[in-house]
Design an enzyme around this catalytic site. Sequence first.
Site, PDB file in Angstrom:
ATOM      1  CG  HIS A 224     -44.087  -0.119  -0.256  1.00 28.21           C
ATOM      2  ND1 HIS A 224     -43.903  -1.267   0.462  1.00 28.21           N
ATOM      3  CD2 HIS A 224     -45.128   0.529   0.365  1.00 28.21           C
ATOM      4  CE1 HIS A 224     -44.776  -1.310   1.460  1.00 28.21           C
ATOM      5  NE2 HIS A 224     -45.533  -0.233   1.420  1.00 28.21           N
ATOM      6  CG  HIS A 263     -36.590  -3.836   4.634  1.00 23.92           C
ATOM      7  ND1 HIS A 263     -37.025  -3.137   5.732  1.00 23.92           N
ATOM      8  CD2 HIS A 263     -37.694  -4.350   4.029  1.00 23.92           C
ATOM      9  CE1 HIS A 263     -38.342  -3.232   5.795  1.00 23.92           C
ATOM     10  NE2 HIS A 263     -38.777  -3.954   4.770  1.00 23.92           N
ATOM     11  CG  ASP A 316     -41.399  -7.659  -2.456  1.00 21.66           C
ATOM     12  OD1 ASP A 316     -42.328  -8.436  -2.203  1.00 21.66           O
ATOM     13  OD2 ASP A 316     -41.460  -6.438  -2.298  1.00 21.66           O
TER      14      ASP A 316
HETATM   15  N1  CMC Z   1     -29.086  -2.739  -4.406  1.00 19.37           N
HETATM   16  C1  CMC Z   1     -27.922  -2.073  -4.331  1.00 19.37           C
HETATM   17  N2  CMC Z   1     -27.658  -1.138  -3.401  1.00 19.37           N
HETATM   18  C2  CMC Z   1     -28.599  -0.876  -2.504  1.00 19.37           C
HETATM   19  C3  CMC Z   1     -29.837  -1.547  -2.506  1.00 19.37           C
HETATM   20  C4  CMC Z   1     -30.070  -2.514  -3.510  1.00 19.37           C
HETATM   21  N3  CMC Z   1     -31.229  -3.168  -3.577  1.00 19.37           N
HETATM   22  N4  CMC Z   1     -30.586  -1.088  -1.492  1.00 19.37           N
HETATM   23  C5  CMC Z   1     -29.877  -0.150  -0.888  1.00 19.37           C
HETATM   24  N5  CMC Z   1     -28.669  -0.025  -1.493  1.00 19.37           N
HETATM   25  C6  CMC Z   1     -27.588   0.901  -1.136  1.00 19.37           C
HETATM   26  C7  CMC Z   1     -27.895   2.297  -1.664  1.00 19.37           C
HETATM   27  O1  CMC Z   1     -27.377   2.466  -2.959  1.00 19.37           O
HETATM   28  C8  CMC Z   1     -27.224   3.174  -0.642  1.00 19.37           C
HETATM   29  O2  CMC Z   1     -25.837   3.202  -0.924  1.00 19.37           O
HETATM   30  P1  CMC Z   1     -24.976   4.522  -0.654  1.00 19.37           P
HETATM   31  O3  CMC Z   1     -25.072   4.736   0.834  1.00 19.37           O
HETATM   32  O4  CMC Z   1     -23.632   4.150  -1.137  1.00 19.37           O
HETATM   33  O5  CMC Z   1     -25.644   5.610  -1.444  1.00 19.37           O
HETATM   34  C9  CMC Z   1     -27.397   2.395   0.668  1.00 19.37           C
HETATM   35  O6  CMC Z   1     -27.594   1.029   0.293  1.00 19.37           O
HETATM   36  C10 CMC Z   1     -28.605   2.841   1.478  1.00 19.37           C
HETATM   37  O7  CMC Z   1     -29.740   2.887   0.596  1.00 19.37           O
HETATM   38  P2  CMC Z   1     -30.974   3.820   0.845  1.00 19.37           P
HETATM   39  O8  CMC Z   1     -31.737   3.981  -0.399  1.00 19.37           O
HETATM   40  O9  CMC Z   1     -30.528   5.068   1.543  1.00 19.37           O
HETATM   41  O10 CMC Z   1     -31.766   2.974   1.889  1.00 19.37           O
HETATM   42  P3  CMC Z   1     -33.307   3.022   2.091  1.00 19.37           P
HETATM   43  O11 CMC Z   1     -33.530   2.519   3.455  1.00 19.37           O
HETATM   44  O12 CMC Z   1     -33.857   4.368   1.761  1.00 19.37           O
HETATM   45  O13 CMC Z   1     -33.827   2.002   0.965  1.00 19.37           O
HETATM   46  C11 CMC Z   1     -35.063   0.379  -0.166  1.00 19.37           C
HETATM   47  C12 CMC Z   1     -34.623   0.917   1.211  1.00 19.37           C
HETATM   48  C13 CMC Z   1     -35.950  -0.839   0.072  1.00 19.37           C
HETATM   49  C14 CMC Z   1     -35.847   1.467  -0.901  1.00 19.37           C
HETATM   50  C15 CMC Z   1     -33.807  -0.001  -0.980  1.00 19.37           C
HETATM   51  O14 CMC Z   1     -33.070  -0.977  -0.292  1.00 19.37           O
HETATM   52  C16 CMC Z   1     -34.152  -0.478  -2.391  1.00 19.37           C
HETATM   53  O15 CMC Z   1     -34.326   0.347  -3.282  1.00 19.37           O
HETATM   54  N6  CMC Z   1     -34.249  -1.837  -2.599  1.00 19.37           N
HETATM   55  C17 CMC Z   1     -34.681  -2.371  -3.855  1.00 19.37           C
HETATM   56  C18 CMC Z   1     -36.201  -2.370  -3.928  1.00 19.37           C
HETATM   57  C19 CMC Z   1     -36.824  -3.445  -3.068  1.00 19.37           C
HETATM   58  O16 CMC Z   1     -36.389  -4.582  -3.056  1.00 19.37           O
HETATM   59  N7  CMC Z   1     -37.896  -3.064  -2.351  1.00 19.37           N
HETATM   60  C20 CMC Z   1     -38.667  -3.982  -1.537  1.00 19.37           C
HETATM   61  C21 CMC Z   1     -38.557  -3.693  -0.078  1.00 19.37           C
HETATM   62  S1  CMC Z   1     -39.217  -5.050   0.905  1.00 19.37           S
HETATM   63  C22 CMC Z   1     -40.914  -4.917   0.654  1.00 19.37           C
HETATM   64  C23 CMC Z   1     -41.509  -3.917   1.563  1.00 19.37           C
HETATM   65  O17 CMC Z   1     -41.565  -4.185   2.762  1.00 19.37           O
HETATM   66  O18 CMC Z   1     -41.956  -2.857   1.049  1.00 19.37           O
END
Ligand code: CMC
Length: 379
Positions: A224, A263, A316
């Site tokens: 987050h 996201h 971010d």
């Molecule tokens: N880099 C590489 N792969 C990614 C990333 C990333 N940053 N984000 C998602 N994926 C892939 C993930 O590996 C998964 O692949 P698979 O389906 O093959 O397993 C797929 O995309 C879906 O990911 P998820 O974790 O199920 O999606 P989510 O909606 O739960 O995750 C997230 C959202 C923000 C936690 C994630 O995108 C992440 O970890 N990003 C990096 C951290 C980040 O930048 N966070 C700031 C968010 S913006 C600020 C805010 O509003 O809080």
Amino acid sequence: MATTEDITLHRGLSGVYFDRTETTFIDGKEGKLLYRGYNIHDLAGVSNFEETSYLLMYGELPTGAQLADFDARLKANRNIPSEVMGIIHAVKDDHPMSVLRTAVSAMSAFDPESEDNSSEATLRKGIRLTSQVPTIVMAHHNIRQGKEPVPPSETLSHAANFLYMMDGEEPTPETAALMDTDFVLHADHGSNASAFTARAVAGTNADLHDAVTAGIGALSGPSHGGAAENVMTMALEIGEAENAEQYVKDLLAGGGRVMGFGHRVYRAEDPRARHLREGVRKLSEEKGEPKWYGILESVQNAMAPYGRRGIHVNVDFFAGVIYYLNGIPHDLFVPIFAVGRIPGWTVQVIEQFEHNILIRPLLQYAGPEERSYKPITDR
Ligand code: CMC
């Protein structure tokens, strides 16, 4: 003991609507964000944090007189009690987010309306916290270095005062404007993890300080609020733009995530990102360090194929480099997010109180079948 009824699990509550809001609209497919009906593209760089906070908290843009009054109230509430300064001293070696959580929790003891959950009192407390949180963050920043806190300015804007309290130097108008835009972009964002946490706490009829304290805890995690800090760590590890492609390949091959990408809601580019992208470019030039913009650009290019899977740059990605180039230590990046987010948490808690319902979802049991208890001597 499997549950017999059909259950559809919504892990992470992904895609689940749990209530209504009149504050922020997000269209994840289009990459659209509105605060009280106003597009973020019309607010960022045009409005300022004070005006945007008023908009979020009162629902309408202020008149000149209303904004002047609101601004005066923000400025009048910047000081924090000496007892809270004492607590910051006592916990000064903890991470700044933990110090902020502790200090906000302690502020409740000194707030004259701490247990009044009426909308009016909650709004007044939210305005006070909006002013106090920057002071807490920067007081801790100085205290942990063995320095005296810089008392808040009585005249500077919210963003300029925040930077001023770092070292007693007034920021340039350009630097203050970029910080201000950053705060505007972070002011609210629907049912994100920290706002949901704040709402869950408010759902029990606990008060605003309880809800914000819990929200700060939720924000501190790298999925987050912590992403900006991790993006900067990544940029430093990459070192030069030409290393970015290989770095990203290796990271993804090892199952890692590129921070500042992806996201839960946006499948298009996070609309907040573009307002900081240009800021990073200009600031890197001004500071004579254009390589930082170059590194971020190269990471974006390396991640371009992921766009097809809906993984785009988020807010971010650019924020971290802006803070870094302004000399702000890495571990203050998440607290900066919290400084901007107080108005959002406040309005969401008020909305929760106004149509309150206990937030209490269900868990599907997946443990052992019912079994008989054995006395300890028989185990
Ligand atoms: N880099 C590489 N792969 C990614 C990333 C990333 N940053 N984000 C998602 N994926 C892939 C993930 O590996 C998964 O692949 P698979 O389906 O093959 O397993 C797929 O995309 C879906 O990911 P998820 O974790 O199920 O999606 P989510 O909606 O739960 O995750 C997230 C959202 C923000 C936690 C994630 O995108 C992440 O970890 N990003 C990096 C951290 C980040 O930048 N966070 C700031 C968010 S913006 C600020 C805010 O509003 O809080």
